[in-house]
Write a protein that holds these residues in place. Structure first.
Motif, PDB file in Angstrom:
ATOM      1  N   ALA A 101       0.828  -1.202   0.000  1.00  0.00           N
ATOM      2  CA  ALA A 101       0.000   0.000   0.000  1.00  0.00           C
ATOM      3  C   ALA A 101       0.867   1.259   0.000  1.00  0.00           C
ATOM      4  O   ALA A 101       0.591   2.222  -0.730  1.00  0.00           O
ATOM      5  CB  ALA A 101      -0.932  -0.003   1.207  1.00  0.00           C
ATOM      6  N   ALA A 102       1.929   1.258   0.808  1.00  0.00           N
ATOM      7  CA  ALA A 102       2.818   2.421   0.864  1.00  0.00           C
ATOM      8  C   ALA A 102       3.524   2.633  -0.468  1.00  0.00           C
ATOM      9  O   ALA A 102       3.676   3.770  -0.933  1.00  0.00           O
ATOM     10  CB  ALA A 102       3.839   2.236   1.985  1.00  0.00           C
ATOM     11  N   TYR A 103       3.965   1.541  -1.095  1.00  0.00           N
ATOM     12  CA  TYR A 103       4.659   1.669  -2.386  1.00  0.00           C
ATOM     13  C   TYR A 103       3.734   2.284  -3.431  1.00  0.00           C
ATOM     14  O   TYR A 103       4.131   3.197  -4.174  1.00  0.00           O
ATOM     15  CB  TYR A 103       5.150   0.303  -2.855  1.00  0.00           C
ATOM     16  N   VAL A 104       2.503   1.781  -3.519  1.00  0.00           N
ATOM     17  CA  VAL A 104       1.564   2.301  -4.514  1.00  0.00           C
ATOM     18  C   VAL A 104       1.259   3.764  -4.241  1.00  0.00           C
ATOM     19  O   VAL A 104       1.254   4.603  -5.152  1.00  0.00           O
ATOM     20  CB  VAL A 104       0.273   1.460  -4.520  1.00  0.00           C
ATOM     21  N   GLU A 105       0.993   4.094  -2.984  1.00  0.00           N
ATOM     22  CA  GLU A 105       0.687   5.487  -2.653  1.00  0.00           C
ATOM     23  C   GLU A 105       1.867   6.402  -2.947  1.00  0.00           C
ATOM     24  O   GLU A 105       1.684   7.570  -3.303  1.00  0.00           O
ATOM     25  CB  GLU A 105       0.287   5.595  -1.172  1.00  0.00           C
ATOM     26  N   GLY A 106       3.075   5.885  -2.786  1.00  0.00           N
ATOM     27  CA  GLY A 106       4.257   6.695  -3.041  1.00  0.00           C
ATOM     28  C   GLY A 106       4.418   7.099  -4.489  1.00  0.00           C
ATOM     29  O   GLY A 106       5.176   8.028  -4.797  1.00  0.00           O
ATOM     30  N   GLN A 107       3.707   6.407  -5.396  1.00  0.00           N
ATOM     31  CA  GLN A 107       3.798   6.735  -6.817  1.00  0.00           C
ATOM     32  C   GLN A 107       2.825   7.839  -7.231  1.00  0.00           C
ATOM     33  O   GLN A 107       2.864   8.295  -8.371  1.00  0.00           O
ATOM     34  CB  GLN A 107       3.521   5.476  -7.665  1.00  0.00           C
ATOM     35  N   TRP A 108       1.946   8.233  -6.321  1.00  0.00           N
ATOM     36  CA  TRP A 108       0.919   9.225  -6.642  1.00  0.00           C
ATOM     37  C   TRP A 108       1.038  10.404  -5.682  1.00  0.00           C
ATOM     38  O   TRP A 108       1.147  10.226  -4.478  1.00  0.00           O
ATOM     39  CB  TRP A 108      -0.480   8.619  -6.504  1.00  0.00           C
ATOM     40  N   TYR A 109       0.995  11.616  -6.234  1.00  0.00           N
ATOM     41  CA  TYR A 109       0.984  12.817  -5.406  1.00  0.00           C
ATOM     42  C   TYR A 109      -0.439  13.119  -4.958  1.00  0.00           C
ATOM     43  O   TYR A 109      -1.402  12.904  -5.703  1.00  0.00           O
ATOM     44  CB  TYR A 109       1.520  14.019  -6.189  1.00  0.00           C
ATOM     45  N   ASP A 110      -0.570  13.606  -3.738  1.00  0.00           N
ATOM     46  CA  ASP A 110      -1.865  14.084  -3.261  1.00  0.00           C
ATOM     47  C   ASP A 110      -2.114  15.454  -3.888  1.00  0.00           C
ATOM     48  O   ASP A 110      -1.433  16.428  -3.565  1.00  0.00           O
ATOM     49  CB  ASP A 110      -1.846  14.190  -1.736  1.00  0.00           C
ATOM     50  N   LEU A 111      -3.101  15.524  -4.781  1.00  0.00           N
ATOM     51  CA  LEU A 111      -3.401  16.769  -5.481  1.00  0.00           C
ATOM     52  C   LEU A 111      -4.704  17.398  -4.989  1.00  0.00           C
ATOM     53  O   LEU A 111      -5.233  18.305  -5.635  1.00  0.00           O
ATOM     54  CB  LEU A 111      -3.488  16.504  -6.996  1.00  0.00           C
ATOM     55  N   SER A 112      -5.224  16.926  -3.880  1.00  0.00           N
ATOM     56  CA  SER A 112      -6.471  17.477  -3.354  1.00  0.00           C
ATOM     57  C   SER A 112      -6.201  18.782  -2.611  1.00  0.00           C
ATOM     58  O   SER A 112      -5.156  18.954  -1.975  1.00  0.00           O
ATOM     59  CB  SER A 112      -7.133  16.472  -2.408  1.00  0.00           C
ATOM     60  N   SER A 113      -7.163  19.681  -2.687  1.00  0.00           N
ATOM     61  CA  SER A 113      -7.003  20.984  -2.047  1.00  0.00           C
ATOM     62  C   SER A 113      -6.896  20.846  -0.530  1.00  0.00           C
ATOM     63  O   SER A 113      -5.959  21.355   0.087  1.00  0.00           O
ATOM     64  CB  SER A 113      -8.182  21.887  -2.419  1.00  0.00           C
ATOM     65  N   ASP A 114      -7.849  20.144   0.089  1.00  0.00           N
ATOM     66  CA  ASP A 114      -7.808  19.981   1.544  1.00  0.00           C
ATOM     67  C   ASP A 114      -6.590  19.168   1.972  1.00  0.00           C
ATOM     68  O   ASP A 114      -6.018  19.414   3.045  1.00  0.00           O
ATOM     69  CB  ASP A 114      -9.075  19.278   2.039  1.00  0.00           C
ATOM     70  N   GLY A 115      -6.212  18.189   1.164  1.00  0.00           N
ATOM     71  CA  GLY A 115      -5.042  17.380   1.495  1.00  0.00           C
ATOM     72  C   GLY A 115      -3.786  18.208   1.599  1.00  0.00           C
ATOM     73  O   GLY A 115      -3.007  18.082   2.556  1.00  0.00           O
ATOM     74  N   MET A 116      -3.564  19.084   0.612  1.00  0.00           N
ATOM     75  CA  MET A 116      -2.380  19.932   0.637  1.00  0.00           C
ATOM     76  C   MET A 116      -2.540  21.105   1.592  1.00  0.00           C
ATOM     77  O   MET A 116      -1.559  21.614   2.135  1.00  0.00           O
ATOM     78  CB  MET A 116      -2.075  20.447  -0.770  1.00  0.00           C
ATOM     79  N   GLY A 167       9.794   6.942   4.804  1.00  0.00           N
ATOM     80  CA  GLY A 167      10.700   7.986   4.345  1.00  0.00           C
ATOM     81  C   GLY A 167      10.158   8.920   3.290  1.00  0.00           C
ATOM     82  O   GLY A 167      10.920   9.368   2.432  1.00  0.00           O
ATOM     83  N   GLY A 168       8.889   9.267   3.337  1.00  0.00           N
ATOM     84  CA  GLY A 168       8.340  10.219   2.374  1.00  0.00           C
ATOM     85  C   GLY A 168       6.917  10.589   2.726  1.00  0.00           C
ATOM     86  O   GLY A 168       6.153   9.765   3.230  1.00  0.00           O
ATOM     87  N   ILE A 169       6.538  11.832   2.449  1.00  0.00           N
ATOM     88  CA  ILE A 169       5.229  12.325   2.851  1.00  0.00           C
ATOM     89  C   ILE A 169       4.108  11.586   2.147  1.00  0.00           C
ATOM     90  O   ILE A 169       3.038  11.340   2.729  1.00  0.00           O
ATOM     91  CB  ILE A 169       5.119  13.852   2.603  1.00  0.00           C
ATOM     92  N   GLU A 170       4.284  11.192   0.891  1.00  0.00           N
ATOM     93  CA  GLU A 170       3.206  10.528   0.162  1.00  0.00           C
ATOM     94  C   GLU A 170       2.904   9.141   0.727  1.00  0.00           C
ATOM     95  O   GLU A 170       1.792   8.627   0.565  1.00  0.00           O
ATOM     96  CB  GLU A 170       3.545  10.424  -1.328  1.00  0.00           C
ATOM     97  N   TYR A 171       3.867   8.507   1.389  1.00  0.00           N
ATOM     98  CA  TYR A 171       3.645   7.165   1.933  1.00  0.00           C
ATOM     99  C   TYR A 171       2.614   7.157   3.060  1.00  0.00           C
ATOM    100  O   TYR A 171       2.013   6.119   3.342  1.00  0.00           O
ATOM    101  CB  TYR A 171       4.963   6.575   2.440  1.00  0.00           C
ATOM    102  N   GLY A 172       2.417   8.301   3.697  1.00  0.00           N
ATOM    103  CA  GLY A 172       1.437   8.358   4.774  1.00  0.00           C
ATOM    104  C   GLY A 172       0.029   8.057   4.311  1.00  0.00           C
ATOM    105  O   GLY A 172      -0.820   7.635   5.103  1.00  0.00           O
ATOM    106  N   LYS A 173      -0.242   8.251   3.024  1.00  0.00           N
ATOM    107  CA  LYS A 173      -1.575   7.993   2.485  1.00  0.00           C
ATOM    108  C   LYS A 173      -1.913   6.507   2.500  1.00  0.00           C
ATOM    109  O   LYS A 173      -3.057   6.127   2.212  1.00  0.00           O
ATOM    110  CB  LYS A 173      -1.684   8.525   1.057  1.00  0.00           C
TER     111      LYS A 173
END
Length: 576
Positions: A101-116, A167-173
């Motif tokens: 799950a972390a690997y897959v999420e790490g390939q995508w940036y969070d582009l949502s307004s509330d998320g950022m 080791g990366g912010i996107e992995y938290g998703k």
């Protein structure tokens, strides 16, 4: 209870033993509850660390994983009489699922307004050492502080630990797909306990997990998809607890409640609502289980809101006079009033829900048109809209309204026609359906799908029961068609959004690569404005920068995926 040979067809079949002790129910239950338990353990350990003045660290993650292993060893021994080695195998499987799950999420940036805007910022502050118990006011900018300081932190804490571990912010998703998987496993186990049919359990669990609220938000830091997964898990655990009053099941219910209370304010309401509903049912039908259920549920809610939720529930009450500030209380902030067409917002609650369910998908927050009812059976050009992170109108998809109506009508017919051995299961399903519908109607803004994600479960549960017993009343073929339409509804709504999100991600990756190359000679001047969390995105991409005040007159380009994070084109960077 009907023999398994009558579950799928009228032809003889091998009977499948019922109950949670059978591997077809016990293994999915342990996997699903394990994912919930590890997140709840992380929350509890973090709360204790905050209370004693510590901050988040990998030690908490290690502690949660140890507690998960102990839970799996105990659960495997209790349910299946297994030793520690198979339990270790389940533990490794869950670690692998989390890593995937972390690997897959790490390939995508969070582009949502509330998320950022504030979700990522809260996660970043926790990683950087913010202790919300001892310092309720976080070191964030003024226009973010109210949300970061006063909203529940049940998602942000495990997300911060995941981002820290990988080791990366996107992995938290990765938290959302983890809990989506938990909802799938627990729903499978619940249907297996209730119906003793793995094929129907698999189909129902799969469709339940494909809730559009989860799927549209799965690559973001939004928390509504997490809420949807937890509500699914809670209802599944309560169904299992009704049939199998075992300590492992009650612990799973407690873990779900600890998380649910701290995901968002509506999670606290839903936790209280379904707890009261379950205890009421026990009072009338299972009085022997009432004391045990009351003790577990009450302790879970008190610990969830009073200890883990000390910040914000207790601190909000002390500082602003209401535990649900800023959405309630004397000093409340109206976060709904300007969200959509004002004529629509003034309509009665049920009319707004009806319009949202039977209108074209609409999320144009600039023009905010009044919803247009879709003529489903009339010819004409289709007006198909894709679902977004927080779709206002038609948030469950174009065909959800008719599917919901027909599936409920058929379920009512099934309820009236069922007799003898099938009646008990169908009555349980009817009680759960009524509870879900009541919880939806209790929400003032029930027209907005992401506030009522549990509504998706109504046709799923109804259609599963039709598949189970409908062959006796010639309803099964219709149920199969409705299930296919439900899946088509998901695909039709989400497909455009996934393509757009993928395209934007590719462009953003290219832009970050170019910015990193350009910044090697001289740091870039950047103004983050509403999205200061993008500073971490730039750092992780290797972009050197200096944060500067906004200067609209200066030549600049926008960071792709945002509407106001500006990279200024300084003279030293003119050649990039």
């Amino acid at each position: 209870m009907a023999p398994a040979s009558t579950v799928l067809t009228d032809a003889p079949a091998v009977a499948i033993p019922a109950g949670l002790r059978h591997p077809l129910a016990a293994i999915p239950f342990l996997l699903g509850s394990g994912l919930v338990v590890v997140c709840a353990a992380a929350l509890l350990l973090a709360a204790l660390a905050f209370a004693f003045g510590f901050t988040l660290s990998p030690i908490l993650t290690a502690g949660a994983l140890v507690l998960l292993l102990l839970y799996l060893c105990w659960g495997a021994r209790t349910l299946l009489r297994w030793g520690w080695l198979p339990a270790l195998g389940l533990w490794v499987a869950l670690l692998g699922l989390t890593a995937l799950a972390a690997y897959v999420e790490g390939q995508w940036y969070d582009l949502s307004s509330d998320g950022m805007y504030y979700h990522q910022e809260a996660v970043i502050q926790l990683i950087d050492g913010w202790n919300p118990f001892h310092h309720p006011s976080s070191p964030v900018k003024d226009y973010q502080r109210v949300w970061v300081n006063h909203y529940p932190k049940g998602a942000w804490i495990p997300q911060a630990l995941l981002a820290q571990a990988f080791g990366g912010i996107e992995y938290g998703k990765a938290l959302m797909p983890m809990l989506m998987a938990a909802a799938f496993f627990l729903t499978f186990a619940a249907f297996q306990v209730l119906l003793r049919c793995p094929f129907i359990a698999l189909a129902a669990a799969g469709v339940a997990a494909l809730n559009p609220i989860i799927i549209t938000q799965i690559f973001t830091y939004y928390v509504d998809g997490i809420l949807a997964a937890l509500l699914t898990a809670l209802l599944a655990c309560m169904v299992i607890a009704w049939s199998s009053r075992m300590a492992a099941v009650y612990l799973a219910v407690a873990a779900v409640l600890l998380l649910l209370v701290n995901i968002k304010f509506t999670g606290l309401f839903y936790a209280g609502f379904f707890t009261c509903a379950y205890l009421t049912a026990c009072t009338f039908y299972q009085r022997a289980a009432l004391k045990q259920a009351f003790t577990v549920l009450a302790i879970s809610l008190v610990v969830g809101a009073g200890l883990i939720g000390f910040q914000p529930y207790v601190t909000n009450t002390i500082s602003h006079g209401h535990p649900l500030y800023p959405v309630m209380g004397v000093q409340y902030i109206d976060v709904i009033g300007g969200q959509y067409n004002q004529r629509f917002m003034q309509e009665p609650r049920l009319k707004k829900l009806f319009l949202s369910l039977f209108s074209y998908v609409e999320n144009d927050v600039r023009t905010m048109p009044y919803p247009t009812l879709r003529p489903y059976l009339l010819p004409g050009p289709a007006k198909l809209g894709g679902l977004a992170f927080d779709t206002r109108i038609g948030g469950f998809g174009q065909w959800f309204g008719p599917i919901l109506t027909v599936s409920l009508a058929l379920f009512m017919a099934l309820l009236l026609m069922s007799r003898n051995e099938q009646a008990r299961q169908i009555r349980i399903a009817a009680a759960v359906l009524l509870g879900i519908i009541a919880s939806v109607l209790a929400i003032p803004e029930c027209w907005w799908a992401r506030f009522i994600p549990q509504l998706w479960l109504v046709p799923v549960l109804a259609l599963a029961m039709l598949l189970y017993a409908g062959h006796r009343f010639l309803l099964k073929p219709v149920a199969l068609v409705l299930l296919a339409l439900l899946m088509m509804n998901v695909y039709q709504g989400i497909d455009p959004g996934i393509h757009s999100l993928h395209y934007t991600n590719v462009l953003l990756h290219q832009q970050l690569t170019e910015l990193a190359a350009a910044s090697r000679q001289q740091p870039l001047d950047v103004s983050f404005l509403r999205f200061p969390s993008n500073r971490v995105r730039l750092r992780e991409a290797g972009v050197r920068f200096v944060e500067v005040p906004e200067d609209p007159s200066h030549p600049h380009e926008l960071l792709i995926g945002t509407d106001d994070t500006r990279i200024y084109i300084a003279p030293g960077n003119a050649g990039r």
